[in-house]
Design a protein around this motif. Structure first.
Motif, PDB file in Angstrom:
ATOM      1  N   ARG A 364       0.837  -1.205   0.000  1.00  0.00           N
ATOM      2  CA  ARG A 364       0.000   0.000   0.000  1.00  0.00           C
ATOM      3  C   ARG A 364       0.876   1.261   0.000  1.00  0.00           C
ATOM      4  O   ARG A 364       0.599   2.236  -0.698  1.00  0.00           O
ATOM      5  CB  ARG A 364      -0.911  -0.037   1.230  1.00  0.00           C
ATOM      6  CG  ARG A 364      -2.016   0.986   1.231  1.00  0.00           C
ATOM      7  CD  ARG A 364      -2.928   0.745   2.414  1.00  0.00           C
ATOM      8  NE  ARG A 364      -3.529  -0.585   2.347  1.00  0.00           N
ATOM      9  CZ  ARG A 364      -4.104  -1.184   3.372  1.00  0.00           C
ATOM     10  NH1 ARG A 364      -4.129  -0.588   4.557  1.00  0.00           N
ATOM     11  NH2 ARG A 364      -4.642  -2.358   3.230  1.00  0.00           N
ATOM     12  N   TRP A 365       1.939   1.221   0.784  1.00  0.00           N
ATOM     13  CA  TRP A 365       2.858   2.371   0.872  1.00  0.00           C
ATOM     14  C   TRP A 365       3.543   2.604  -0.476  1.00  0.00           C
ATOM     15  O   TRP A 365       3.676   3.737  -0.933  1.00  0.00           O
ATOM     16  CB  TRP A 365       3.897   2.086   1.959  1.00  0.00           C
ATOM     17  CG  TRP A 365       4.819   3.241   2.264  1.00  0.00           C
ATOM     18  CD1 TRP A 365       4.648   4.199   3.209  1.00  0.00           C
ATOM     19  CD2 TRP A 365       6.052   3.531   1.608  1.00  0.00           C
ATOM     20  NE1 TRP A 365       5.696   5.081   3.200  1.00  0.00           N
ATOM     21  CE2 TRP A 365       6.586   4.689   2.216  1.00  0.00           C
ATOM     22  CE3 TRP A 365       6.776   2.942   0.575  1.00  0.00           C
ATOM     23  CZ2 TRP A 365       7.783   5.265   1.827  1.00  0.00           C
ATOM     24  CZ3 TRP A 365       7.966   3.513   0.177  1.00  0.00           C
ATOM     25  CH2 TRP A 365       8.463   4.657   0.795  1.00  0.00           C
ATOM     26  N   SER A 368       1.020   4.095  -2.963  1.00  0.00           N
ATOM     27  CA  SER A 368       0.618   5.461  -2.608  1.00  0.00           C
ATOM     28  C   SER A 368       1.724   6.469  -2.881  1.00  0.00           C
ATOM     29  O   SER A 368       1.441   7.654  -3.103  1.00  0.00           O
ATOM     30  CB  SER A 368       0.205   5.535  -1.134  1.00  0.00           C
ATOM     31  OG  SER A 368       1.315   5.298  -0.283  1.00  0.00           O
ATOM     32  N   HIS A 369       2.984   6.014  -2.867  1.00  0.00           N
ATOM     33  CA  HIS A 369       4.097   6.927  -3.132  1.00  0.00           C
ATOM     34  C   HIS A 369       4.480   6.988  -4.605  1.00  0.00           C
ATOM     35  O   HIS A 369       5.162   7.922  -5.031  1.00  0.00           O
ATOM     36  CB  HIS A 369       5.318   6.525  -2.297  1.00  0.00           C
ATOM     37  CG  HIS A 369       5.231   6.948  -0.860  1.00  0.00           C
ATOM     38  ND1 HIS A 369       4.352   6.356   0.028  1.00  0.00           N
ATOM     39  CD2 HIS A 369       5.884   7.910  -0.155  1.00  0.00           C
ATOM     40  CE1 HIS A 369       4.486   6.920   1.222  1.00  0.00           C
ATOM     41  NE2 HIS A 369       5.401   7.871   1.136  1.00  0.00           N
ATOM     42  N   ASP A 372      -1.011   8.119  -8.100  1.00  0.00           N
ATOM     43  CA  ASP A 372      -2.120   8.836  -7.482  1.00  0.00           C
ATOM     44  C   ASP A 372      -3.329   7.915  -7.462  1.00  0.00           C
ATOM     45  O   ASP A 372      -3.416   6.955  -8.230  1.00  0.00           O
ATOM     46  CB  ASP A 372      -2.432  10.134  -8.231  1.00  0.00           C
ATOM     47  CG  ASP A 372      -2.709   9.901  -9.711  1.00  0.00           C
ATOM     48  OD1 ASP A 372      -3.744   9.280 -10.026  1.00  0.00           O
ATOM     49  OD2 ASP A 372      -1.873  10.321 -10.545  1.00  0.00           O
ATOM     50  N   ILE A 373      -4.291   8.209  -6.598  1.00  0.00           N
ATOM     51  CA  ILE A 373      -5.416   7.305  -6.384  1.00  0.00           C
ATOM     52  C   ILE A 373      -6.258   7.138  -7.647  1.00  0.00           C
ATOM     53  O   ILE A 373      -6.817   6.064  -7.898  1.00  0.00           O
ATOM     54  CB  ILE A 373      -6.293   7.798  -5.204  1.00  0.00           C
ATOM     55  CG1 ILE A 373      -7.322   6.719  -4.829  1.00  0.00           C
ATOM     56  CG2 ILE A 373      -6.945   9.114  -5.532  1.00  0.00           C
ATOM     57  CD1 ILE A 373      -6.731   5.431  -4.342  1.00  0.00           C
ATOM     58  N   SER A 386      -9.671   5.410  -1.323  1.00  0.00           N
ATOM     59  CA  SER A 386      -8.319   5.688  -0.821  1.00  0.00           C
ATOM     60  C   SER A 386      -7.467   4.436  -0.915  1.00  0.00           C
ATOM     61  O   SER A 386      -7.976   3.332  -1.118  1.00  0.00           O
ATOM     62  CB  SER A 386      -8.378   6.168   0.633  1.00  0.00           C
ATOM     63  OG  SER A 386      -8.754   5.102   1.487  1.00  0.00           O
ATOM     64  N   PHE A 387      -6.180   4.604  -0.746  1.00  0.00           N
ATOM     65  CA  PHE A 387      -5.256   3.467  -0.791  1.00  0.00           C
ATOM     66  C   PHE A 387      -5.514   2.497   0.362  1.00  0.00           C
ATOM     67  O   PHE A 387      -5.214   1.308   0.259  1.00  0.00           O
ATOM     68  CB  PHE A 387      -3.807   3.974  -0.738  1.00  0.00           C
ATOM     69  CG  PHE A 387      -3.345   4.600  -2.020  1.00  0.00           C
ATOM     70  CD1 PHE A 387      -2.883   3.814  -3.065  1.00  0.00           C
ATOM     71  CD2 PHE A 387      -3.391   5.982  -2.189  1.00  0.00           C
ATOM     72  CE1 PHE A 387      -2.455   4.384  -4.252  1.00  0.00           C
ATOM     73  CE2 PHE A 387      -2.969   6.562  -3.379  1.00  0.00           C
ATOM     74  CZ  PHE A 387      -2.507   5.764  -4.416  1.00  0.00           C
TER      75      PHE A 387
END
Length: 461
Positions: A364-365, A368-369, A372-373, A386-387
């Motif tokens: 997930r990290w 997310s980095h 974009d969603i 959201s992630f």
């Protein structure tokens, strides 16, 4: 009856118990057939009739049941009874169980002739033949003995996961139970394939009778396979327990404990007669008081519990005494569970859980980095905001996209990574759907290695 019976057979062999309505639909029993249940031990006779919708109507009360076992239990006022082997079809002079066996033989043969999947049919036929032979041996008082691990292999299973209900249904359809119950022991415990006891007043264990026999509402008659307990038998093999007699010298007890690295030792006068136990502390205290002390002088109280006892119920005793002895269905002492065993099992359960959690958080990290969603959303099978709402299936669908993979800049093969991620997803499902068998060391190593790889490449390019 052809294709219809073949289709029913495929469903039955894949996890449902045979019902009287199946026998009625197959023409093996007729509506209005008279049934009789005789309890020879107490000289009581009970009568019933098969209704046109395959239920059993008790006479003269008029109560109706889908389950032969429920009907017999209510008629006789018994807590549990195998109704298939209790009710006799009066006109034919044979047990309902015999009609059920004819139904199974007939439908498996029809399915074999109709199916276009010979491999699948061959597996069903092999299981049917094995259980039919096991039933024959059980009736001859020479039960088949097999380890739980080998029993599961017959169905292509490695552990007691999703296929347990299918295995239990197949056993029940052949009038078989395992002794001890295969859910409540270790995978390497050897069990016997037996028939339930005749005319039992009380079941010997939670699994010694068909689960449909236990008290429940009418809606639950067909049985329920919900069983998520961890038992004391799941922690220890049911085998001969090292012991000494009360009349033994302490030297014998000390030597046995040293040779086997035991902290406690059973003291028995016979396989079913527990006198207590000796521990290093009790031995030291006895020798301090009497240099010539014997085992009887060093005895401490020892709790004995049945192998199918819920582990959580025993934890307070373990906390207080540090060990309990375990007995099998014959009341013989066959195992020991210690606080160290409990700690080891909970460690086995916690390790994959935390490894999966770490994987989830790391993936997930990473996404997310790197993204974009909105980029992720269009590849998910359901709306996500959201992630934090992503799951392992979402990770697969996102990372298998070439353009997204290239954004990560990892010097790794995408296809192999996705294949391993799918294997991780299956492990994750097993971890989260609790059952008594620990996750294999191979699977845990796979989780650890995948976590190590993610940590190495988690920073986006």
């Amino acid at each position: 009856m052809g294709e219809e019976t073949g289709g029913r057979s495929m469903y039955l062999i894949d996890g449902r118990r045979v019902m009287v309505s199946d026998l009625l639909a197959a023409g093996l029993i007729k509506a209005g057939a008279k049934l009789r249940f005789k309890r020879k031990r107490v000289g009581a006779t009970f009568d019933a009739t098969v209704t046109d919708n395959g239920r059993i109507r008790l006479e003269p009360a008029g109560e109706e049941f889908r389950s032969p076992s429920r009907a017999a239990m209510v008629a006789a006022g018994m807590r549990a009874v195998d109704g298939w082997r209790a009710w006799v079809v009066v006109d034919e002079g044979r047990l309902l169980d015999a009609v059920r066996q004819e139904f199974l033989d007939q439908t498996i043969s029809t399915a074999a002739a109709a199916t276009d999947q010979p491999t699948e049919d061959s597996t069903r036929h092999r299981i049917h033949e094995y259980l039919r032979q096991a039933r024959r041996r059980a009736d001859q008082q020479d039960p088949e003995r097999i380890s739980v691990r080998e029993l599961l292999k017959l169905w292509g299973a490695k552990d007691r996961g999703d296929q347990v209900s299918q295995i239990e249904a197949d056993l029940a359809n052949h009038g078989l139970v395992t002794s001890p119950g295969f859910r409540a022991v270790t995978l390497d415990t050897v069990v016997s394939l037996t028939t339930p006891r005749d005319d039992p007043e009380e079941p010997t264990t939670a699994e010694s009778v068909d689960i449909e026999d236990l008290p429940a509402t009418e809606g639950d008659e067909e049985g329920s396979d919900l069983n998520v307990r961890l038992t004391v038998g799941n922690l220890t093999p049911l085998d001969e327990v090292a012991s000494v007699s009360p009349n033994s010298g302490l030297e014998e007890a000390i030597t046995t404990m040293l040779l086997n690295d035991f902290s406690q030792l059973a003291v028995l006068s016979g396989p079913r007669t527990m006198r207590g136990a000796v521990t290093w502390r009790s031995i030291a205290l006895a020798m301090q008081q009497r240099p010539d002390a014997r085992v009887a002088d060093a005895l401490v109280h020892a709790e004995v519990v049945t192998y199918d006892r819920d582990l959580f119920e025993v934890l307070p005793t373990l906390q207080q005494r540090e060990f309990v002895f375990v007995m099998d269905e014959s009341k013989a002492v066959k195992g020991i569970v210690t606080t160290a065993d409990v700690a080891q099992r909970y460690g086995e359960m916690a390790t994959p859980y935390f490894q999966v959690g770490e994987l989830d958080q790391t993936l997930r990290w990473i996404l997310s980095h790197a993204l974009d969603i909105s980029t992720v959303q269009k590849h998910c099978s359901r709306p996500v905001k959201s992630f934090n709402e992503l799951g392992f299936g979402d990770y697969q669908r996102v990372l298998e996209k070439k353009d997204i993979w290239e954004k990560l800049g990892w010097p790794l093969d995408r296809q192999k990574f996705i294949v391993r991620l799918d294997e991780i997803r299956e492990i994750r499902n097993k971890v989260m759907h609790f059952h008594p068998d620990p996750v294999s060391e191979e699977a845990i190593d796979m989780l650890r290695n995948f976590n190590s790889l993610l940590h190495r490449y988690r920073d986006p390019a």
